[in-house]
Design a protein around this motif. Structure first.
Motif: not given
Length: 66
Positions: A21, A34, A49-50, A53-54, A56-57, A62-63
């Motif tokens: 990450e 990406n 992308h996966f 998303k992790n 961002y979380r 959000h982006n």
């Protein structure tokens, strides 16, 4: 008077990104797409992308511009 940390400071201190990450976020921060990140790291676009998303979380955004 007591000194209190702002919520964002304590939340940020608890975030732990994986090695992959961190690698991805550094490349994205340099402006890479990406698809470019995927090619460089020899992984699929979906995997990038996966990971994003992790990320961002974990960072509570959000982006990628946040």
């Amino acid at each position: 008077m007591t000194h209190q940390r702002r919520p964002t400071e304590s939340s940020a201190a608890l975030v732990t990104l994986t090695r992959r990450e961190k690698q991805i976020i550094r490349l994205v921060a340099r402006g890479m797409s990406n698809k470019s990140v995927a090619r460089l790291l020899a992984i699929s676009d979906d995997t990038v992308h996966f990971h994003l998303k992790n990320i961002y979380r974990k960072l509570r955004v959000h982006n990628r511009t946040s």
